[in-house]
Every structure is written in C-alpha cells, then in structure tokens.
Motif scaffolding. Structure first.
Motif, PDB file in Angstrom:
ATOM      1  N   ARG A 133      22.363   1.174  35.890  1.00 25.11           N
ATOM      2  CA  ARG A 133      21.906   1.196  34.496  1.00 25.11           C
ATOM      3  C   ARG A 133      21.668  -0.206  33.953  1.00 25.11           C
ATOM      4  O   ARG A 133      20.696  -0.450  33.232  1.00 25.11           O
ATOM      5  N   ALA A 136      18.471  -1.634  35.445  1.00 21.69           N
ATOM      6  CA  ALA A 136      17.306  -0.994  34.838  1.00 21.69           C
ATOM      7  C   ALA A 136      17.037  -1.561  33.445  1.00 21.69           C
ATOM      8  O   ALA A 136      15.889  -1.861  33.093  1.00 21.69           O
ATOM      9  N   SER A 137      18.093  -1.715  32.642  1.00 18.34           N
ATOM     10  CA  SER A 137      17.935  -2.227  31.273  1.00 18.34           C
ATOM     11  C   SER A 137      17.435  -3.668  31.269  1.00 18.34           C
ATOM     12  O   SER A 137      16.556  -4.030  30.482  1.00 18.34           O
ATOM     13  N   ALA A 139      15.790  -5.227  33.735  1.00 19.66           N
ATOM     14  CA  ALA A 139      14.419  -5.244  34.244  1.00 19.66           C
ATOM     15  C   ALA A 139      13.437  -4.824  33.160  1.00 19.66           C
ATOM     16  O   ALA A 139      12.348  -5.393  33.037  1.00 19.66           O
ATOM     17  N   ASP A 140      13.836  -3.849  32.366  1.00 22.69           N
ATOM     18  CA  ASP A 140      12.988  -3.389  31.271  1.00 22.69           C
ATOM     19  C   ASP A 140      12.792  -4.481  30.223  1.00 22.69           C
ATOM     20  O   ASP A 140      11.759  -4.534  29.548  1.00 22.69           O
ATOM     21  N   GLN A 141      13.777  -5.370  30.111  1.00 22.00           N
ATOM     22  CA  GLN A 141      13.679  -6.481  29.163  1.00 22.00           C
ATOM     23  C   GLN A 141      12.836  -7.636  29.703  1.00 22.00           C
ATOM     24  O   GLN A 141      12.484  -8.551  28.965  1.00 22.00           O
ATOM     25  N   GLY A 142      12.534  -7.612  31.007  1.00 24.30           N
ATOM     26  CA  GLY A 142      11.699  -8.667  31.579  1.00 24.30           C
ATOM     27  C   GLY A 142      12.376  -9.536  32.609  1.00 24.30           C
ATOM     28  O   GLY A 142      11.753 -10.455  33.158  1.00 24.30           O
ATOM     29  N   SER A 161      16.685  -1.639  39.124  1.00 27.51           N
ATOM     30  CA  SER A 161      15.642  -2.564  38.662  1.00 27.51           C
ATOM     31  C   SER A 161      14.246  -2.060  38.994  1.00 27.51           C
ATOM     32  O   SER A 161      13.289  -2.325  38.264  1.00 27.51           O
ATOM     33  N   LYS A 163      13.079   0.763  38.656  1.00 26.58           N
ATOM     34  CA  LYS A 163      12.613   1.755  37.687  1.00 26.58           C
ATOM     35  C   LYS A 163      11.660   1.132  36.666  1.00 26.58           C
ATOM     36  O   LYS A 163      10.725   1.792  36.198  1.00 26.58           O
ATOM     37  N   TYR A 164      11.915  -0.143  36.319  1.00 26.02           N
ATOM     38  CA  TYR A 164      11.144  -0.739  35.225  1.00 26.02           C
ATOM     39  C   TYR A 164      10.589  -2.138  35.514  1.00 26.02           C
ATOM     40  O   TYR A 164       9.868  -2.688  34.683  1.00 26.02           O
ATOM     41  N   GLY A 165      10.947  -2.740  36.641  1.00 26.70           N
ATOM     42  CA  GLY A 165      10.501  -4.115  36.836  1.00 26.70           C
ATOM     43  C   GLY A 165      10.643  -4.616  38.253  1.00 26.70           C
ATOM     44  O   GLY A 165      10.571  -3.845  39.217  1.00 26.70           O
ATOM     45  N   SER A 193       7.313  -4.131  44.590  1.00 24.91           N
ATOM     46  CA  SER A 193       7.626  -4.538  43.208  1.00 24.91           C
ATOM     47  C   SER A 193       8.564  -5.741  43.184  1.00 24.91           C
ATOM     48  O   SER A 193       9.511  -5.779  42.400  1.00 24.91           O
TER      49      SER A 193
END
Length: 367
Positions: A133, A136-137, A139-142, A161, A163-165, A193
């Motif tokens: 989690r 993932a959070s 990676a979503d932030q950049g 990671s 999942k979003y980046g 990725s």
C-alpha cells in the motif's frame, strides 16, 4: 569502435573494487588508458603495487572485450558508466559509486525522485500489506520506488508501485541471473514500467557477499529509505545505515512488539529514524513539490541564480564554499554538522546547481 567496452574490462579484472578503479581513473583519466597502461605506469597508482599490477596485466590478456560486448547486446542488456552524463545522479554522489550499471527497461530523469522500501524476507502479512500500500501511494504521488527484488517486503513494494508508477529492482547477481527465480514474471513487468539493474557482470551468481554492494546501490539511488520490517540483524538495517552515511533520510514503520520482524524497525525509531504512520509523515520530510521544482531546474541545467531560497543550514554551508576546490574533511571541520548531515546538505546544494563535486570528494562553487 565503442570505447565504452573498456569499462566492461575493468569490472572483470580480479580484485579491483570501485575504490581502486576510481584511483585508476583519477590517474589515467579514462578506462581505455587504464586498459592499455604498462605495468610501470600502473604501479604509480595508489593501492596498485607490483603484485596487483601483474594480476591486471595477466587478466587483461584473458578478457575478450568484443565478446563481452556482443554477449551483452545479444541478451538485450544496456549499460551505463560513470563517464556517461545520464548515469543516475543520486547514485553518482555516494562514496565509490559502481563504475558500471547494467540494466533492462529504462532509466529516467524522474528517478531522481526515488524512495527505497526494504524489509524482511520472512515478513508478516501486516508487513506485506503495508509495503504494498505504501509503495502504491508513493508511486501515485510521483516517486520511483527502489527495492532489491527479494522475497517478502521487497517483492510487495515492487508489486505495489507497479499499480501507479515506476519501480527499480536492484539485483545482487548478474542481470541475467534472476533471484529469487519465482520473481521472473515480476521482473518482466518491472522492465515495462521501470528498470532492473545490477552492478555485477553477466553470469554472476547471487552470492551472499554481493548483497551489501547491492544494498549500497538501493540506498544510493534514493532520497530516503523506508524500512517496513526487520529483525535484530538484517540486511535492511544495513541498508538504513548506508542511507544515513550517504546523507539520505531514514524512515521506519512501527511494528508489533511481540514479533521478531519488528525489533529492527522499532530500534531504528528509538535511535532517530522518522516514524511513519501515513504517507504524510514522509511527504513532510521530502515534500514532492519542492523536489519537482529542483528537478525542473536541473533538467534546464540550472542557470546561475544569485537569489535562491536556502534553509539556514544550506546557507551556512554555502557560505563556506569557495571558488577553489575544498576537501570534504576541511568543510566538516568548519561547520557544526555530522558527516552525514553535511553530505545531505552538499547534495541539496548540488542539485540546486550552486556547487559542483570534483574528484577526491572536493567541492567548489559552480560558475
């Protein structure tokens, strides 16, 4: 002719680690000159005596550089050397960075905004969930998430990671030797990725003594290291200590005091690591907006700025730096900071384009 191939030769010479290779580079200037140097010239270099120079000459005769280059190209591996401009910026700033990095996938300038997540191979379900989690959070932030592809926390961090980046997996083996083998499919996904990287020549087995070097790269690629779970003695704690020595941040997830996997992380918190309960605890220490602004300036090669916002600590160190090169130890004597704190401040000043680092761990104003 690809002169970069001489770097492949250097890392295949027996008994030459990053420090000795750096001494050779400082003396000869480039990898080709080292490769073609006579024994007499080699003996003039610090830490290269008669016996070691004889080994270098002997080993050089056995290494077919063209074959090594062909083999790398055949398996679809790319490599980058310390002499290349796109060598990872943060990694280049550690003491004795690896001379060559092999990789699959793509390295990106955005990887300057990286955080490593490491932890126990024998993790709990709680640790696995937190790592996934959190990765993932972030990676979503950049943030690009860096880890070591090991079983347990590392694997969960990579999976989260993706999942979003982006994510970077650092191996303790040759890049063509995936360990653990059950992560083969995960490696394929990471290459799409992010990147899978190694500092070891092709074919290197995952020996235990390779992992401290791998851990240096994990922390060296990152602005900070987050330890999710760690036993009393673990490689994750070694990575955290390396991060501190490199002037990077260290974070730890608090754990169940009845679990062995929590002993290391809770001890880190006791000794000053930043406790993480939510992603905000990380963003407070490493505000993404500020780093993105710095990266934007770096990407434009940071035009000289006479007016720039500096923290009081950055301003104090900046005032000590002159136009002529100054050694790190002399700077350290002139300020009231620890070596790791000074390393961190110097890194920030360099990223902001105000100073440059020279060979021999020396610094000067950027003009």
């Amino acid at each position: 002719m690809d002169k970069r191939k001489y770097w492949l030769g250097l890392i295949n010479l027996q008994g030459l680690g990053p420090r000795i290779i750096k001494n050779l580079l400082d003396y000869f200037g480039d990898a080709e000159a080292i490769w073609k140097a006579s024994q007499t010239e080699l003996c003039k270099v610090k830490l290269i005596g008669k016996k070691r120079s004889q080994h270098i000459i002997k080993d050089r005769e056995k290494i077919n550089l063209d074959y090594k280059l062909e083999r790398i190209e055949k398996v679809g591996v790319k490599y980058i050397t310390l002499a290349d401009e796109d060598y990872p910026f943060l990694l280049k700033k550690i003491y004795d960075p690896p001379p060559v990095i092999f990789y699959k996938g793509e390295l990106s300038f955005q990887d300057l905004i990286s955080l490593s997540i490491v932890g126990s191979r024998k993790c709990t379900a709680y640790g696995r969930k937190v790592a996934n989690r959190l990765a993932a959070s972030l990676a979503d932030q950049g943030f690009t998430i860096v880890s070591g592809l090991a079983r347990g926390i590392d694997t969960s961090a990579h999976q989260g990671s993706l999942k979003y980046g982006r994510t970077i997996a650092v191996l303790g083996s040759g890049i063509d030797v995936i360990y653990p083998p059950e992560n083969d499919e995960l490696v394929t996904e990471i290459e799409k990725s992010g990147a899978v990287i190694s500092s070891f020549p092709l074919g290197t087995a995952p020996h235990g003594n390779n992992f401290p070097q791998r851990n240096r790269i994990i922390s060296g690629l990152s602005l900070g290291t987050i330890v999710v779970e760690a036993a009393k003695k673990s490689g994750s704690l070694i990575t955290a200590n390396l991060a501190l020595n490199q002037g990077r941040e260290v974070f730890a997830i608090p754990g169940d005091i009845t679990k062995d996997q929590s002993i290391g992380t809770n001890s880190l918190i006791q000794t000053g690591a930043k406790l993480v309960q939510t992603i905000d605890d990380i963003l407070t220490e490493l505000p993404l907006d500020s780093w993105l602004e710095v990266i934007g300036k770096t990407e434009k090669e940071l035009k000289e700025e006479t007016k720039i916002d500096l923290s009081s600590q950055e301003a104090e160190v900046y005032d000590k730096i002159k136009s002529n090169p100054q050694e790190f130890d002399k700077l350290l004597d002139s300020v009231n900071f620890s070596a790791s704190q000074l390393n961190s401040i110097l890194l920030k000043l360099e990223i902001k384009g105000l100073i440059i680092q020279l060979s021999g761990n020396r610094f000067k104003l950027k003009r």
